[in-house]
Structures are given as structure tokens and as C-alpha cells.
Design an enzyme around this catalytic site. Structure first.
Site, PDB file in Angstrom:
ATOM      1  N   GLN A  63       0.544  -1.217   0.021  1.00  0.00           N
ATOM      2  CA  GLN A  63      -0.036  -0.298   0.201  1.00  0.00           C
ATOM      3  C   GLN A  63       1.021   0.884   0.086  1.00  0.00           C
ATOM      4  O   GLN A  63       1.051   2.348  -0.991  1.00  0.00           O
ATOM      5  CB  GLN A  63      -1.229   0.058   1.276  1.00  0.00           C
ATOM      6  N   HIS A  71       1.507   2.904  -3.415  1.00  0.00           N
ATOM      7  CA  HIS A  71       1.374   3.629  -4.488  1.00  0.00           C
ATOM      8  C   HIS A  71       1.314   5.404  -4.237  1.00  0.00           C
ATOM      9  O   HIS A  71       1.528   5.763  -5.342  1.00  0.00           O
ATOM     10  CB  HIS A  71      -0.364   3.315  -3.637  1.00  0.00           C
ATOM     11  N   GLU A  80      -9.314   1.034   4.858  1.00  0.00           N
ATOM     12  CA  GLU A  80      -9.495   0.109   3.463  1.00  0.00           C
ATOM     13  C   GLU A  80      -9.600  -1.274   4.052  1.00  0.00           C
ATOM     14  O   GLU A  80     -10.619  -1.961   3.608  1.00  0.00           O
ATOM     15  CB  GLU A  80      -9.226   1.458   2.430  1.00  0.00           C
ATOM     16  N   HIS A  81      -8.235  -1.468   3.888  1.00  0.00           N
ATOM     17  CA  HIS A  81      -8.085  -3.123   3.908  1.00  0.00           C
ATOM     18  C   HIS A  81      -7.578  -3.394   5.191  1.00  0.00           C
ATOM     19  O   HIS A  81      -6.838  -2.650   5.836  1.00  0.00           O
ATOM     20  CB  HIS A  81      -6.883  -3.113   3.018  1.00  0.00           C
ATOM     21  N   ASP A  91      -6.519  -6.902  -4.325  1.00  0.00           N
ATOM     22  CA  ASP A  91      -6.985  -6.126  -5.636  1.00  0.00           C
ATOM     23  C   ASP A  91      -6.890  -5.943  -6.984  1.00  0.00           C
ATOM     24  O   ASP A  91      -7.236  -5.364  -7.901  1.00  0.00           O
ATOM     25  CB  ASP A  91      -5.262  -5.432  -5.516  1.00  0.00           C
ATOM     26  N   HIS A 108     -54.983  15.996   0.482  1.00  0.00           N
ATOM     27  CA  HIS A 108     -54.310  15.134   0.864  1.00  0.00           C
ATOM     28  C   HIS A 108     -55.557  13.536   1.666  1.00  0.00           C
ATOM     29  O   HIS A 108     -56.060  12.809   1.260  1.00  0.00           O
ATOM     30  CB  HIS A 108     -53.517  14.582   1.780  1.00  0.00           C
TER      31      HIS A 108
END
Length: 432
Positions: free
Chosen positions: A259, A262, A327-328, A361, A420
């Protein structure tokens, strides 16, 4: 990497500071994006061509220069080596299989008085998927965004992808072919998002835009939300590994690198219950970093936002994980399925020492478009359900309206909405 210990009195403050990420919108970016979006909305294809030539260094004369057909995508696929073709098909097949399990179906039931109630599920008509270009090619992003839309039954999937200097990536285009993309426009940035949202003479207006991009893409997605739907505004990539010391240190070190490579603002965190094991992983990282082509990015990422946290036990580690809401999340522990039951907030949970995040991934099956920046507390991975809509079904019987009409009348009068009330009363047998 920073070293934190849950037993230290300032641990919570240190953890909060570690997770802090400036998500406020940049006013200058917002201004530029607002101008681009307005211009594309006004001038359509002409503006799209102009911005693409300016920002991507292309020389398109007409919009046809920026359009790829199914034949173009198939040709790109056929140019690839067989092993890449097989890998793309394998990944697409697994992602398709997983997302079929997510598909919602319509349902109805009847009350005792014959009133029918239910929910009708329909797919979106047309979606746009944004695929990043530039520093790296992401065929996996094509599959992860397009395949759930395909499974949902979306008829048109329009892909936009920037091609700096006009360079088209065959693997990305081949992924679009395998995943069933309808048409590709080789445009990117805020101008591509605007074209999808508002439509141009050539780019059809879509109902929803999904896929990650840079700060300009994120700002454009925020701006057009409401005109179209969006999946999310994604932040930097994140991984949190909880390790009990039974996984080889080299494996965990490389998972953290996966990670961190990235970009410089990605986040990699390791929680362990043994200082000796944390030290072992650190030693492995010091050795393995020498072999990393993206070493500078990894070191910057780990130095900026990475951390090793010493927890007293796995129960405490899980509670920290729930606060981080990563996230992970890798549960690199014995009996991972049992520990997974303690996790309330995570985009994706990778269970057991053999389940590296990188498998998710590319080809495990679940989607890799995941909530970041602690938004897993209230949001979910991209899925088939994101490309489906729910419509309520109501068919009241003659018998049923005698009861429901009176209830509605009372409540409508209570809100001083006479029409109504009268609309319900007209259907009553004892209506005066």
C-alpha cells in the site's frame, strides 16, 4: 515508521494525529474545476477537445480522435501476450461470480386484506467509469468498476481514461473489452467528469459516475453530484495489518509496502501484540526496501503516515481497528474467522496469513473500490447494488383502503393538508 504503544497515556492523541488527513477542498482547485465544468456544459465537444489537448498533450482535431469502439478494444486485447489475456479473463470471471451474489431481486407480499406491497429492482440505464491514467495503468480498476455494472444489467457502460501524449495502454483497453465496456473516450480530468455528468454532442449523459482519480477528478465528482450519482470521493490508500506473530515477518513487511508504494500519502499500519515481533518486521522492512523499485515513495509514505502499534492483546487490537476503520484490514492471525466477528468497521477484511491484500486488488473476487479515511464506519465497497435502484410497489385493495384511508385522513388533517385527506376519503365506502 512511528512507534505507538496502547499503554502510553498519550496513545489516543497520537493515534488521532496519525489518522488525521486534510480532506478540506482546495479553493483554487475548486475554482478551476468549476470553470472547466461550466465550460464543458456550455460548449460540449469543443471544450472537451480543447482541455484534453491542453492537459494531456494530445493533438485531437475532432471528437472522433478521442473515441474508441468495441473493435478498438478487441484489437488491444488480441495484441496482448496470452498470459495477460488469461489473467484478465480469470480476474473478470472471478469478479463477475462474486458480484452475482450481490444482485438484488424484486419482491412482493400481500396483506390479509389483499393489499400488495413490495420492491421493484431495476438497473441504471447508463453509467460512466473513470479510470486513472498517467503514472500507472490500472486494468484492475476497469474490471472492478465495469463488471458489477454489467452484472446489474446496465445497458451502457461509458469509460473515460486519460492518455497523456496520446499513449494508449493496451492492457487497460483490453480490460475494458473483457469487462463489457460499451464505448471509451480517451479523456480525463475534470473535463471528462463534466462530459459524463452533463453530456455533450458525442458523450452521452450518464446516471452515475464511479472510479478514482486525482484531486481535480475528486473535486469534479463533488461538484456534479446531484446531477448524477457518484460512488464516493476516495482518499489515500490504506492498509492495517493485525498480526499475532505467526506470519513470517517478510510477508507482513511486503504487505505494508504494497500500500505504501501507491503514493507518498498512502497509509500502512501494523498492530502487533509482541514487541519482539514488531522489531522482526522492522528488520525485514529494512532489508526488503533495498529491492523495491518504488523505494522513495514507500519510504516517504511510511515516514509520513506509517506506524507500528503495540497492543496488549488481540481484543484490544480489534478495537483499535474499529476506530481506524481501514480501507483494507488484514487479520494475519490464527482463527481469523473468529476474530473477524469482532470487526465492525472495515472496507475489506483479509483473513489468514495466506490472504495478501494484493489478491483482493486483482483477482480474489470482491471489489477493490473501498471506503477510505474512516468512512468505512458508514459506507461499503462498490458493488452490484450501486448500479441498481429500488422502487416501492403499493397496490391497495378495495378492502384495504377502508382502513388505510381513515388512517391517512386523520394524519393528513393533523398536518393541515386537506387535499391529501380528501383524496383518501373519496375512496371510503362511508365517505359523506
Amino acid at each position: 515508521m512511528k512507534k505507538l504503544d496502547t499503554q502510553f497515556p498519550d496513545f489516543q492523541a497520537e493515534l488521532k494525529a496519525l489518522l488525521a488527513f486534510e480532506t478540506a477542498q482546495n479553493p483554487e482547485i475548486d475554482r478551476i474545476v468549476a470553470d472547466i465544468c461550466a465550460d464543458v456544459q456550455k460548449r460540449g465537444d469543443a471544450a472537451l477537445i480543447e482541455y484534453t489537448n491542453r492537459f494531456d498533450g494530445t493533438s485531437a482535431q475532432t471528437i472522433d480522435d478521442l473515441i474508441l469502439t468495441q473493435d478498438d478494444l478487441q484489437s488491444a486485447f488480441e495484441r496482448l501476450p496470452e498470459n495477460i489475456q488469461i489473467a484478465l479473463k480469470t480476474a473478470a470471471r472471478r469478479v463477475e461470480s462474486y458480484h452475482k451474489h450481490q444482485k438484488m431481486e424484486s419482491w412482493t407480499y400481500e396483506d390479509e386484506d389483499g393489499t400488495l406491497l413490495g420492491q421493484q429492482i431495476t438497473p441504471l440505464d447508463r453509467v460512466g467509469i473513470y479510470v486513472p491514467g498517467g503514472k500507472a495503468a490500472y486494468p484492475s480498476s476497469v474490471i472492478m468498476n465495469a463488471m458489477p455494472a454489467h452484472v446489474a444489467g446496465v445497458k451502457e457502460i461509458i469509460m473515460v481514461v486519460p492518455t497523456p501524449k496520446g499513449e494508449r495502454n493496451d492492457i487497460v483497453l483490453a480490460a475494458a473489452f473483457v469487462a463489457g465496456v460499451t464505448k471509451v473516450f480517451t479523456v480525463g480530468g475534470a473535463q471528462a467528469v463534466a462530459a459524463l455528468a452533463y453530456g455533450t454532442e458525442s458523450v452521452p449523459q450518464v446516471d452515475k459516475i464511479t472510479g478514482p482519480g486525482n484531486a481535480f477528478v475528486a473535486a469534479a465528482k463533488r461538484r456534479v453530484f446531484g446531477v448524477v450519482g457518484i460512488d464516493m470521493v476516495a482518499g489515500p490508500s490504506e492498509i492495517l495489518v493485525i498480526a499475532d506473530g505467526t506470519t513470517p515477518a517478510d510477508w507482513v513487511a511486503m504487505d505494508l509496502f504494497s500500500q505504501a508504494e501507491h503514493d507518498e500519502i498512502a497509509q500502512a499500519i501494523l498492530i502487533g501484540t509482541s514487541q519482539a515481533y514488531l522489531d522482526e518486521v522492522q528488520t525485514a522492512m529494512n532489508r526488503l526496501i533495498e529491492t523495491m523499485p518504488r523505494r522513495a515513495i514507500i519510504e516517504a509514505s511510511l515516514g509520513n503516515r506509517g506506524a507500528m502499534i503495540l497492543a496488549k492483546d488481540l481484543d484490544e487490537a480489534c478495537e483499535i481497528a474499529n476506530y481506524i476503520s481501514p480501507e483494507h484490514l488484514e487479520l494475519s492471525v490464527e482463527n481469523p474467522q473468529e476474530w473477524a466477528k469482532k470487526i465492525r468497521h472495515a472496507g475489506a477484511i483479509f483473513m489468514g496469513r495466506y490472504t495478501s491484500e494484493s489478491l483482493g486488488d486483482y483477482c480474489a473476487g470482491p471489489n477493490h473500490v473501498l471506503p477510505t479515511s474512516r468512512t468505512a464506519r458508514f459506507s461499503s465497497p462498490l458493488g452490484t447494488y450501486d448500479f441498481q435502484k429500488r422502487s416501492s410497489l403499493i397496490q391497495v385493495s378495495e378492502q384495504g383502503v377502508q382502513k388505510l384511508g381513515k388512517t391517512a385522513s386523520v394524519l393528513a388533517h393533523g398536518e393541515s393538508l386537506t387535499a391529501h385527506a380528501r383524496a383518501a376519503e373519496f375512496r371510503l365506502k362511508d365517505n359523506p
